[in-house]
Design an enzyme around this catalytic site. Structure first.
Site, PDB file in Angstrom:
ATOM      1  N   GLY A 128      59.998  24.779  44.654  1.00 13.58           N
ATOM      2  CA  GLY A 128      59.735  26.396  44.783  1.00 13.58           C
ATOM      3  C   GLY A 128      61.120  26.899  45.457  1.00 13.58           C
ATOM      4  O   GLY A 128      61.259  27.947  45.752  1.00 13.58           O
ATOM      5  N   SER A 185      61.281  23.139  40.518  1.00 12.49           N
ATOM      6  CA  SER A 185      62.109  24.211  39.900  1.00 12.49           C
ATOM      7  C   SER A 185      62.362  23.729  38.510  1.00 12.49           C
ATOM      8  O   SER A 185      63.596  24.227  38.026  1.00 12.49           O
ATOM      9  CB  SER A 185      63.424  24.286  40.830  1.00 12.49           C
ATOM     10  OG  SER A 185      63.108  24.856  41.863  1.00 12.49           O
ATOM     11  N   GLU A 188      52.318  19.928  49.013  1.00 10.56           N
ATOM     12  CA  GLU A 188      51.917  21.077  49.736  1.00 10.56           C
ATOM     13  C   GLU A 188      50.511  20.749  50.583  1.00 10.56           C
ATOM     14  O   GLU A 188      50.204  21.021  51.467  1.00 10.56           O
ATOM     15  CB  GLU A 188      51.950  22.324  48.892  1.00 10.56           C
ATOM     16  CG  GLU A 188      53.037  23.032  48.558  1.00 10.56           C
ATOM     17  CD  GLU A 188      53.304  23.759  47.218  1.00 10.56           C
ATOM     18  OE1 GLU A 188      51.975  23.980  46.759  1.00 10.56           O
ATOM     19  OE2 GLU A 188      54.350  23.867  46.764  1.00 10.56           O
ATOM     20  N   ASN A 217      51.030  23.902  37.138  1.00  6.50           N
ATOM     21  CA  ASN A 217      50.410  24.076  38.405  1.00  6.50           C
ATOM     22  C   ASN A 217      50.448  25.356  38.967  1.00  6.50           C
ATOM     23  O   ASN A 217      51.384  25.997  39.609  1.00  6.50           O
ATOM     24  CB  ASN A 217      51.352  22.819  39.363  1.00  6.50           C
ATOM     25  CG  ASN A 217      50.520  23.109  40.684  1.00  6.50           C
ATOM     26  OD1 ASN A 217      49.587  23.583  40.972  1.00  6.50           O
ATOM     27  ND2 ASN A 217      51.171  22.454  41.718  1.00  6.50           N
ATOM     28  N   HIS A 226      49.516  16.349  46.091  1.00  2.67           N
ATOM     29  CA  HIS A 226      50.808  17.339  46.086  1.00  2.67           C
ATOM     30  C   HIS A 226      51.534  17.581  47.341  1.00  2.67           C
ATOM     31  O   HIS A 226      50.750  17.598  48.267  1.00  2.67           O
ATOM     32  CB  HIS A 226      50.286  18.573  45.703  1.00  2.67           C
ATOM     33  CG  HIS A 226      51.557  19.595  45.245  1.00  2.67           C
ATOM     34  ND1 HIS A 226      52.211  20.330  46.012  1.00  2.67           N
ATOM     35  CD2 HIS A 226      52.020  19.692  43.802  1.00  2.67           C
ATOM     36  CE1 HIS A 226      53.202  20.952  45.390  1.00  2.67           C
ATOM     37  NE2 HIS A 226      53.011  20.692  44.196  1.00  2.67           N
ATOM     38  N   GLU A 273      58.136  14.496  42.738  1.00  5.42           N
ATOM     39  CA  GLU A 273      58.610  16.057  42.980  1.00  5.42           C
ATOM     40  C   GLU A 273      59.224  15.836  44.351  1.00  5.42           C
ATOM     41  O   GLU A 273      58.638  15.830  45.285  1.00  5.42           O
ATOM     42  CB  GLU A 273      57.398  16.856  43.199  1.00  5.42           C
ATOM     43  CG  GLU A 273      56.457  16.736  41.923  1.00  5.42           C
ATOM     44  CD  GLU A 273      55.640  18.107  41.827  1.00  5.42           C
ATOM     45  OE1 GLU A 273      55.657  18.862  40.748  1.00  5.42           O
ATOM     46  OE2 GLU A 273      54.918  18.513  42.822  1.00  5.42           O
ATOM     47  N   LYS A 318      49.123  26.463  41.480  1.00  3.70           N
ATOM     48  CA  LYS A 318      48.819  26.520  42.991  1.00  3.70           C
ATOM     49  C   LYS A 318      47.913  27.860  43.219  1.00  3.70           C
ATOM     50  O   LYS A 318      46.935  28.081  42.314  1.00  3.70           O
ATOM     51  CB  LYS A 318      50.302  26.999  43.519  1.00  3.70           C
ATOM     52  CG  LYS A 318      51.266  25.906  43.299  1.00  3.70           C
ATOM     53  CD  LYS A 318      52.561  25.941  44.013  1.00  3.70           C
ATOM     54  CE  LYS A 318      53.318  24.773  43.381  1.00  3.70           C
ATOM     55  NZ  LYS A 318      54.633  24.469  44.179  1.00  3.70           N
TER      56      LYS A 318
HETATM   57  P1  PGA Z   1      58.211  24.735  41.323  1.00  7.04           P
HETATM   58  O1  PGA Z   1      56.945  23.908  41.807  1.00  7.04           O
HETATM   59  O2  PGA Z   1      58.044  24.275  39.986  1.00  7.04           O
HETATM   60  O3  PGA Z   1      57.733  26.008  41.595  1.00  7.04           O
HETATM   61  O4  PGA Z   1      59.216  23.944  41.939  1.00  7.04           O
HETATM   62  C1  PGA Z   1      56.530  22.448  41.208  1.00  7.04           C
HETATM   63  C2  PGA Z   1      55.154  21.682  41.860  1.00  7.04           C
HETATM   64  O5  PGA Z   1      55.088  21.926  43.320  1.00  7.04           O
HETATM   65  O6  PGA Z   1      54.527  21.201  41.335  1.00  7.04           O
END
Ligand code: PGA
Length: 274
Positions: A177, A217, A101, A9, A99, A171, A11
């Site tokens: 992140g 992560s 976010e 992903n 997601h 998640e 983003k």
């Molecule tokens: P990350 O994000 O691997 O940077 O923690 C995962 C995601 O939001 O899908």
């Protein structure tokens, strides 16, 4: 048998030049390693503006290029939105829905996710539905309730037979992140919990077919252990998917997923070599 599903992903990252050179490099690496698409599914969720170029690069490669979001209406006065029919017109067959976010910064609700999933199915687009608790809910011990509510709310209109084309990504928001991965045990515990909720809703035969990814992560160093867990069927990778070499290491977490091409390379008869 659930086929592992490893997805990146991006983003809101990469300009056109960065996106196409990443695409070409990843394709080269996938071929070089002989990733067997019968054994692992690869997905790449990219910003809308890169969908066309990357779909062309990955055409017939077995890598599914997908969107990170979509609206539920087909067309109309919805400035700034992209519809499922626009995606399907481009040949896009995958999208992330809900997601964290999107939920956090754009007010996306379970109700909106439910409508988006309906719209996705109407256009033969397979959703990856994201669910996960925030730190507050984790610390208050309310994480199972939160995740159950998200799942049941977002899947309320999904019929049992439609789950064949559903992936759920667990998640935990506190692990996205942040560099803070859920422990393998925490990830497995929640994947198993999600499967129980799905079994209550759809029956255990259906629930056993639904793939559950872990996201938060994920990196080359922790993927193999996560994938060794019985209910974790894949990963949704943010930060570590931005680098093609790193993402490739995640895709190739198990040698058993590689082979066809590399065997072919190894088996070139000496007479054919110059
Ligand atoms: P990350 O994000 O691997 O940077 O923690 C995962 C995601 O939001 O899908």
């Amino acid at each position: 048998m659930r086929k592992p599903f490893i997805a990146g992903n991006w983003k809101m990252h990469k300009n056109i030049q960065e996106a196409t050179s990443y695409g070409e490099l990843l394709l080269h690496k996938i071929r070089e390693a002989g990733v067997d698409s019968d054994k692992v599914e690869i997905g790449l969720f990219v910003p809308y503006i890169h969908l066309s170029a990357l779909s062309i690069i990955f055409d017939l490669s077995g890598v599914g290029v997908g969107a990170q979001n979509m609206f539920y209406e087909d067309k109309g006065a919805y400035t700034g939105e992209i519809s499922p029919s626009m995606l399907s017109d481009l040949g896009i067959r995958h999208t992330i829905i809900g997601h964290s976010e999107r939920r956090q910064y754009f007010g996306e609700t379970d109700e909106a996710c439910a409508r988006k999933i309906r719209a996705a199915y109407a256009h033969d687009i397979e959703p990856v539905l994201c669910v996960g608790e925030d730190l507050e809910d984790r610390e208050a011990g309310k994480y199972e309730d939160t995740v159950r509510t998200m799942l049941l709310g977002s899947l309320k209109d999904v019929a049992p037979e439609e789950t064949e084309h559903l992936t759920v990504a667990y998640e935990p928001v506190w692990a996205i992140g942040t560099g803070k991965t859920a422990t393998t045990e925490q990830a497995q515990e929640m994947a198993a919990f999600i499967r129980t909720v799905l079994a209550d809703r759809y029956g255990s035969d259906r629930a056993d077919q639904i793939r559950i990814q872990y996201g938060g992560s994920v990196k080359p160093e922790n993927i193999a252990e996560l994938m060794s867990m019985p209910d974790i069927d894949g990963a949704l990778v943010g930060g570590a998917s931005l680098d093609a070499e790193k993402f490739m290491k995640i895709i190739a977490y198990d040698d058993a997923l590689l082979g066809k091409e590399s065997k072919r390379v190894r088996m070139i008869p000496s007479s054919a070599r110059s």
